[in-house]
Each structure stands twice: as C-alpha cells, then as structure tokens.
Write an enzyme that holds these catalytic residues in place. Sequence first.
Site, PDB file in Angstrom:
ATOM      1  N   LYS A 118       0.866  -1.187   0.000  1.00 36.08           N
ATOM      2  CA  LYS A 118       0.000   0.000   0.000  1.00 36.08           C
ATOM      3  C   LYS A 118       0.893   1.223   0.000  1.00 36.08           C
ATOM      4  O   LYS A 118       2.040   1.174   0.448  1.00 36.08           O
ATOM      5  CB  LYS A 118      -0.898   0.011   1.241  1.00 36.08           C
ATOM      6  CG  LYS A 118      -2.150   0.846   1.092  1.00 36.08           C
ATOM      7  CD  LYS A 118      -3.282   0.070   0.437  1.00 36.08           C
ATOM      8  CE  LYS A 118      -4.522   0.914   0.273  1.00 36.08           C
ATOM      9  NZ  LYS A 118      -5.678   0.100  -0.147  1.00 36.08           N
TER      10      LYS A 118
HETATM   11  P1  NAD Z   1     -13.668   7.521  -2.511  1.00 27.75           P
HETATM   12  O1  NAD Z   1     -12.698   8.607  -2.192  1.00 27.75           O
HETATM   13  O2  NAD Z   1     -14.181   7.382  -3.913  1.00 27.75           O
HETATM   14  O3  NAD Z   1     -14.965   7.663  -1.558  1.00 27.75           O
HETATM   15  C1  NAD Z   1     -14.866   7.777  -0.175  1.00 27.75           C
HETATM   16  C2  NAD Z   1     -16.249   8.141   0.355  1.00 27.75           C
HETATM   17  O4  NAD Z   1     -16.216   8.166   1.775  1.00 27.75           O
HETATM   18  C3  NAD Z   1     -16.712   9.514  -0.086  1.00 27.75           C
HETATM   19  O5  NAD Z   1     -18.105   9.453  -0.368  1.00 27.75           O
HETATM   20  C4  NAD Z   1     -16.463  10.386   1.160  1.00 27.75           C
HETATM   21  O6  NAD Z   1     -17.305  11.518   1.226  1.00 27.75           O
HETATM   22  C5  NAD Z   1     -16.778   9.391   2.245  1.00 27.75           C
HETATM   23  N1  NAD Z   1     -16.201   9.743   3.537  1.00 27.75           N
HETATM   24  C6  NAD Z   1     -14.924  10.085   3.810  1.00 27.75           C
HETATM   25  N2  NAD Z   1     -14.797  10.356   5.116  1.00 27.75           N
HETATM   26  C7  NAD Z   1     -15.999  10.148   5.676  1.00 27.75           C
HETATM   27  C8  NAD Z   1     -16.495  10.258   6.995  1.00 27.75           C
HETATM   28  N3  NAD Z   1     -15.701  10.606   8.004  1.00 27.75           N
HETATM   29  N4  NAD Z   1     -17.818   9.961   7.217  1.00 27.75           N
HETATM   30  C9  NAD Z   1     -18.616   9.604   6.199  1.00 27.75           C
HETATM   31  N5  NAD Z   1     -18.187   9.465   4.929  1.00 27.75           N
HETATM   32  C10 NAD Z   1     -16.909   9.751   4.678  1.00 27.75           C
HETATM   33  O7  NAD Z   1     -12.990   6.176  -2.005  1.00 27.75           O
HETATM   34  P2  NAD Z   1     -13.347   4.683  -2.406  1.00 27.75           P
HETATM   35  O8  NAD Z   1     -12.424   4.249  -3.479  1.00 27.75           O
HETATM   36  O9  NAD Z   1     -14.826   4.533  -2.589  1.00 27.75           O
HETATM   37  O10 NAD Z   1     -12.892   3.920  -1.083  1.00 27.75           O
HETATM   38  C11 NAD Z   1     -13.726   3.816   0.058  1.00 27.75           C
HETATM   39  C12 NAD Z   1     -13.171   2.735   0.971  1.00 27.75           C
HETATM   40  O11 NAD Z   1     -13.130   1.508   0.250  1.00 27.75           O
HETATM   41  C13 NAD Z   1     -11.746   2.965   1.477  1.00 27.75           C
HETATM   42  O12 NAD Z   1     -11.632   2.403   2.768  1.00 27.75           O
HETATM   43  C14 NAD Z   1     -10.901   2.162   0.506  1.00 27.75           C
HETATM   44  O13 NAD Z   1      -9.648   1.775   1.068  1.00 27.75           O
HETATM   45  C15 NAD Z   1     -11.814   0.980   0.292  1.00 27.75           C
HETATM   46  N6  NAD Z   1     -11.558   0.219  -0.926  1.00 27.75           N
HETATM   47  C16 NAD Z   1     -11.626   0.821  -2.152  1.00 27.75           C
HETATM   48  C17 NAD Z   1     -11.401   0.061  -3.287  1.00 27.75           C
HETATM   49  C18 NAD Z   1     -11.527   0.649  -4.673  1.00 27.75           C
HETATM   50  O14 NAD Z   1     -11.444  -0.110  -5.652  1.00 27.75           O
HETATM   51  N7  NAD Z   1     -11.793   1.934  -4.820  1.00 27.75           N
HETATM   52  C19 NAD Z   1     -11.068  -1.296  -3.189  1.00 27.75           C
HETATM   53  C20 NAD Z   1     -11.018  -1.881  -1.927  1.00 27.75           C
HETATM   54  C21 NAD Z   1     -11.269  -1.102  -0.804  1.00 27.75           C
END
Ligand code: NAD
Length: 428
Positions: A118
């Site tokens: 990561k």
């Molecule tokens: P992103 O940046 O597209 O979206 C994040 C979302 O979380 C946004 O809607 C934001 O407003 C919200 N958010 C942030 N802080 C917050 C809070 N304190 N309270 C409420 N909402 C909050 O990110 P993403 O790619 O959707 O990733 C989200 C999670 O999923 C992360 O933990 C990431 O590590 C995990 N993840 C993502 C992927 C991927 O393919 N994108 C894969 C595996 C895991």
Amino acid sequence: MNNVSHIPSYLSAEHLGPWETYLVQIDRVEPHLSAELRPLAPLLTRPKRALIVDVPIRLDNGEIAHFEGYRVQHNLSRGPGKGGIRYHPDVTLAEVMALSAWMTVKNAVVNVPFGGAKGGVRVDPKLLSMPELERLTRRYTSEINILIGQDKDIPAPDINTNEQVMAWIMDTFSMNEGKTSMGVVTGKPISLGGSLGRKDATGRGVFVSTVEAARRLGMQIEGAKVAIQGFGNVGEASARLFANAGAKVVALQDSSGAIANPAGLDVRAVKAFRHQHDTLIGAPGAETIDAGHFWRCDADILVAAAMENQITASNAGSIKARILTEGANGPTTPEADLILQENGVTVIPDVLANAGGVTVSYFEWVQDISAFFWTEEEINARLDRIMREAFAAVWDAAQAKGVVMRTAAFVLGCERVLMAHKLRGLYP
Ligand code: NAD
C-alpha cells in the site's frame, strides 16, 4: 505477550491507529491456525519493507511545499506487491502498514497471485490545483520507483486517487524505464490498458458477497432496506447495484452529511445532485439526518464504504442491520466486532467483501502483460465466480470452526501466506 505489545521502534504506541486493529485481528486468529503454521505467525506482524519519502513540489505561486509519502510492502511470499495509493491529510505510516497487511490477507483470500502492499501521501488533494497534483504524483512515483514495477509491486487507486493519477504514475514510471510499462499500475483509463469493469468492481464484489450472505440467512435482496456509508467509488457502485436488484437504499452518509428516505432514495438522482452540488444535503426526495440517526436507522443491510474506524464501541450497539458488509478497509474496531457478534450481526469482512477491486486489478494486470483484452461480460462473470467461491470457502470454514467470518477469512488467507513462506523457506 500478544502481538500488540510488539511494536517496531519507528511507530509510536499512542498513534498505532489501524495497525493496532490489524494486530488484534492477528491475535484473535493465531489460535485457529494449524499447528504446522502457527509458529510462523510473527511474520504477519512485521512489514517486509517500508519506504518513507519526501515529496517536494513547486506550487503554482512559485513556493516549494514538502509532503510525506510512503510505500509499504507487507508480504511478498505469494507474488509481487499489490495495493492502492491514498492521498489524504491524515495518512500515516501506521495506517499504510495496516492497509498493506490487509492487502496481503485479501489477495490470499481470493487467491490472486499477489503479496500485500500500500502507499500514501499525507496531503489534502482538494487544496492542490491539477498541475500541482500532477507534479506531486510524478515526484512521488519517482521516489518510490525503486520499489514498484510490473513484477515487483503494482499500485492502484484508493481514496482520492483515480484513473488520471494512475495514468500519470504509468507515464512517469515508463519515462524512467525508457519504455511503456502498462502493467506497473492498475485502475488506469481504458485507453491506456485499463480493464473494463474495474470502476465498479469493488462495489460489485460488495453486492455479490452480500447477496451470498442474504441467501444463506434466508433474506431477500428485493425489497431489503440498505444503508450505505460512503458514496464514492465503492459506495456509489454498490448503491446502484442494490437499487437495480430491487433493494431500497434508505440512507446514505458521506463526508458532507447523511440523508434518508424510508421509501428508498433515487440513487441516480442523488448521484447527479452530489456531482453538481458537492454535497448530499438537499438531494431530491431525501431528508437530512444526523450521524447518530444514520447508524440507528431501520435497515436490513449496512454497507460501510468510507474509512477506517467508523463502527466503534459507541455506535455498534445501535446497529439494527442483520448484515454488515465492509466495503471500506478496517471500518470496524475490534471492540465493535465483539458487540456485533453478541448482537448476531453477520459481518462480511473487508478482506473478502471489498476484494472485487483487486480481483479485477489482477485481470487488468494479466490483460496488460498478455496485451490481449477481454469483454466486460467475461470480466464480470469471472469476478462473480471468484467472489462466490471465496465467500463459500469463508462461510463454510466459519460454520465448521464455529467462528465469525472475519476469523475464518483471516485463517484462510494467513494460512495460504504462511504456507507459501514455508515452502519457499527462509532466505538465505
Ligand atoms: P472515494 O474517495 O471514492 O470515496 C470515499 C467516500 O467516503 C466519499 O463518499 C467520502 O465523502 C466518504 N467519507 C470520507 N470520510 C468520511 C467520513 N468521516 N464519514 C462519512 N463518509 C466519509 O474512495 P473509495 O475508493 O470509494 O474507497 C472507500 C473505501 O473503500 C476505502 O476504505 C478504501 O480503502 C476501500 N476500498 C476501495 C477500493 C476501490 O477499488 N476503490 C477497493 C477496496 C477497498
């Protein structure tokens, strides 16, 4: 002495954050590992490599700003490192270590041939212009150049990084190599060797794993009430897929606030409103609710798709949902896990539920290396099969051992990693 008491000198005990969560998870899993592999478990509590870099960039006003960046390779026993890059002002080395360790376990649970890695930069990208963001990305890429590569360590998007950032990483790495190296990152634009289906893959995996759990619990998806925290890449795609399957998305929360409609929100309309106004508040057909109300809301399924440490001892007890699906990495603290278990909530753990993204990243890497691209139908069919098989393996192991799904998933993943390590032997 448990794993939490063994922390490396470069971390401070007061700021362990998600790394502490991970160590507690390993503590809980160790007794369930086979007698043959249990003595090797300390390997899981130490990242193989952690690189800290300074990322200086020239701002648009001519001043120089410095940002702290990291790339951690937690374990490479099963293949090259794989894991996203996060841009966030709160990123720490301990957080990146935890995220890299969860990648190790996740890649083993879905059995893709990668180790865990990561990266992150401690920056608020919303405060940078596009040219500044590009300079930051290119300099960070050059600094971690010694670790990454198609057969060494392959980054991908995470919070606040996207296709454009991946394209800049690919270009910078390729310039340094003197040849186009598409396989160095995944999550790229389709026109640069990205994969069809990658954008929705994590949300799709969240949806498929929830459907599998619901079926085993005798619940219907059609008509089920779903609450989702996070409306970014993962949260939005899963909301759309649940709505398409006839479920009612009754509540959404993101960093701008929380909204609800017990009759079901119009997910597409909310997405369009969010895009236009940069907030959920005021979306059509939605009432504003406070954060406490969000966790207490009347939902059958709760999807946590935002950040770490969102479900804690203070809100876990008020969750009414029967299924909690972890789209985010590490959204549930170890204390909250025990409360949810006590209350009979089925938790589909992150290392299984959000593995759809890395699975299609694996497909993207395979397609780039072979320069032969698949159709979206092929990709989705292969993704669904891998998710269903991994879910069944974890569910069956949980039933057989009488443990929760997180423990079962960790046992499955950790045993695969430790077996690979044992077979390779200790170098030199
Ligand atoms: P992103 O940046 O597209 O979206 C994040 C979302 O979380 C946004 O809607 C934001 O407003 C919200 N958010 C942030 N802080 C917050 C809070 N304190 N309270 C409420 N909402 C909050 O990110 P993403 O790619 O959707 O990733 C989200 C999670 O999923 C992360 O933990 C990431 O590590 C995990 N993840 C993502 C992927 C991927 O393919 N994108 C894969 C595996 C895991």
